[in-house]
Design a protein around this motif. Structure first.
Motif, PDB file in Angstrom:
ATOM      1  N   CYS A  55     -41.402  -0.866  12.925  1.00 16.64           N
ATOM      2  CA  CYS A  55     -40.926  -1.028  14.179  1.00 16.64           C
ATOM      3  C   CYS A  55     -39.923  -1.942  14.480  1.00 16.64           C
ATOM      4  O   CYS A  55     -38.799  -2.069  14.734  1.00 16.64           O
ATOM      5  N   ASP A  56     -40.154  -3.284  13.964  1.00 14.68           N
ATOM      6  CA  ASP A  56     -39.276  -4.328  13.930  1.00 14.68           C
ATOM      7  C   ASP A  56     -37.964  -4.059  12.945  1.00 14.68           C
ATOM      8  O   ASP A  56     -36.901  -4.525  13.603  1.00 14.68           O
ATOM      9  N   ASN A  57     -38.360  -3.221  12.024  1.00 12.37           N
ATOM     10  CA  ASN A  57     -36.948  -2.770  11.130  1.00 12.37           C
ATOM     11  C   ASN A  57     -36.132  -1.846  11.913  1.00 12.37           C
ATOM     12  O   ASN A  57     -34.910  -1.943  11.782  1.00 12.37           O
ATOM     13  N   ASN A  60     -50.234  -9.478  19.945  1.00 11.99           N
ATOM     14  CA  ASN A  60     -48.705  -9.448  19.916  1.00 11.99           C
ATOM     15  C   ASN A  60     -48.314  -7.813  20.166  1.00 11.99           C
ATOM     16  O   ASN A  60     -48.497  -6.928  19.339  1.00 11.99           O
ATOM     17  N   SER A  98     -38.683  -4.123  23.767  1.00 14.32           N
ATOM     18  CA  SER A  98     -37.357  -3.153  23.048  1.00 14.32           C
ATOM     19  C   SER A  98     -37.486  -2.052  23.197  1.00 14.32           C
ATOM     20  O   SER A  98     -36.749  -1.189  23.412  1.00 14.32           O
ATOM     21  N   LYS A 114     -44.993  -7.709  20.888  1.00 13.98           N
ATOM     22  CA  LYS A 114     -43.719  -7.851  21.441  1.00 13.98           C
ATOM     23  C   LYS A 114     -42.520  -7.031  21.201  1.00 13.98           C
ATOM     24  O   LYS A 114     -41.469  -6.763  21.822  1.00 13.98           O
ATOM     25  N   GLU A 115     -42.859  -5.933  20.586  1.00  8.86           N
ATOM     26  CA  GLU A 115     -41.910  -4.586  20.210  1.00  8.86           C
ATOM     27  C   GLU A 115     -41.892  -3.910  21.323  1.00  8.86           C
ATOM     28  O   GLU A 115     -40.697  -3.166  21.668  1.00  8.86           O
ATOM     29  N   LYS A 154     -46.013  -2.378  12.708  1.00  2.23           N
ATOM     30  CA  LYS A 154     -45.183  -3.434  13.288  1.00  2.23           C
ATOM     31  C   LYS A 154     -43.884  -3.599  12.386  1.00  2.23           C
ATOM     32  O   LYS A 154     -42.836  -3.739  12.938  1.00  2.23           O
ATOM     33  N   GLN A 155     -44.236  -3.792  11.280  1.00  3.15           N
ATOM     34  CA  GLN A 155     -42.858  -4.355  10.330  1.00  3.15           C
ATOM     35  C   GLN A 155     -41.894  -3.065  10.390  1.00  3.15           C
ATOM     36  O   GLN A 155     -40.464  -3.291  10.469  1.00  3.15           O
ATOM     37  N   ILE A 202     -36.003  -1.721  15.171  1.00  2.00           N
ATOM     38  CA  ILE A 202     -35.309  -2.447  16.293  1.00  2.00           C
ATOM     39  C   ILE A 202     -34.065  -3.231  15.729  1.00  2.00           C
ATOM     40  O   ILE A 202     -32.863  -3.126  16.387  1.00  2.00           O
ATOM     41  N   ALA A 203     -34.277  -3.796  14.761  1.00  2.00           N
ATOM     42  CA  ALA A 203     -33.181  -4.767  14.126  1.00  2.00           C
ATOM     43  C   ALA A 203     -31.863  -3.669  13.506  1.00  2.00           C
ATOM     44  O   ALA A 203     -30.636  -4.120  13.871  1.00  2.00           O
TER      45      ALA A 203
END
Length: 142
Positions: free
Chosen positions: A106-108, A64, A70, A66-67, A103-104, A110-111
């Motif tokens: 990075c996802d945070n 994965n 973005s 996926k980031e 990942k977490q 992005i959000a």
């Protein structure tokens, strides 16, 4: 095979490796078939320039990345231009992203819309991304 054929195959690297490893786990074949599979896997790994550690990491963590789109968009780097002009660089970016331990975070980011000021603290791709930002041929505005 043409170099463009090799590049398009290489850009699927994380998914292909994970698929092959999953198939390995499902094989109930003769020793001759297993030896042939092992040789094919070794050739694929060599062709794609993976180390044994990278192969293990991709197999266990999955594929994965996926980031990455973005992040590229936030940095104003065209993923399309990158895929057309430097597909192996894009492949390396995806590989590093797939193996990332943040990942977490990075996802945070992005959000929260804080990816650009934050990614440099943890991103494995920071040096390559900084280089790409300085090259106008990858700029989203071009």
């Amino acid at each position: 095979m043409t170099s463009s054929g090799k590049h398009s195959r290489a850009t699927r690297l994380p998914n292909d490796v994970a698929d092959v490893v999953r198939e390995w786990e499902e094989i109930t074949a003769s020793p001759k078939e297993l030896a042939a599979f092992g040789r094919a896997m070794a050739n694929m790994v060599k062709d794609l320039g993976l180390s044994p550690n990278e192969l293990r990491a991709l197999a266990t963590k999955g594929s994965n990345s996926k980031e990455l789109p973005s992040l590229l968009e936030a940095l104003k780097i065209s993923i399309r231009a990158l895929a057309e002009k430097e597909p192996m660089v894009l492949n390396d970016l995806r590989r590093a992203c797939a193996m990332c331990e943040h990942k977490q975070e990075c996802d945070n980011d992005i959000a929260a819309g804080t990816l650009v000021p934050s990614y440099q603290r943890y991103c494995l791709n920071v040096d390559t991304l900084n280089s790409l930002q300085s090259e106008s041929k990858f700029n989203l505005d071009c």
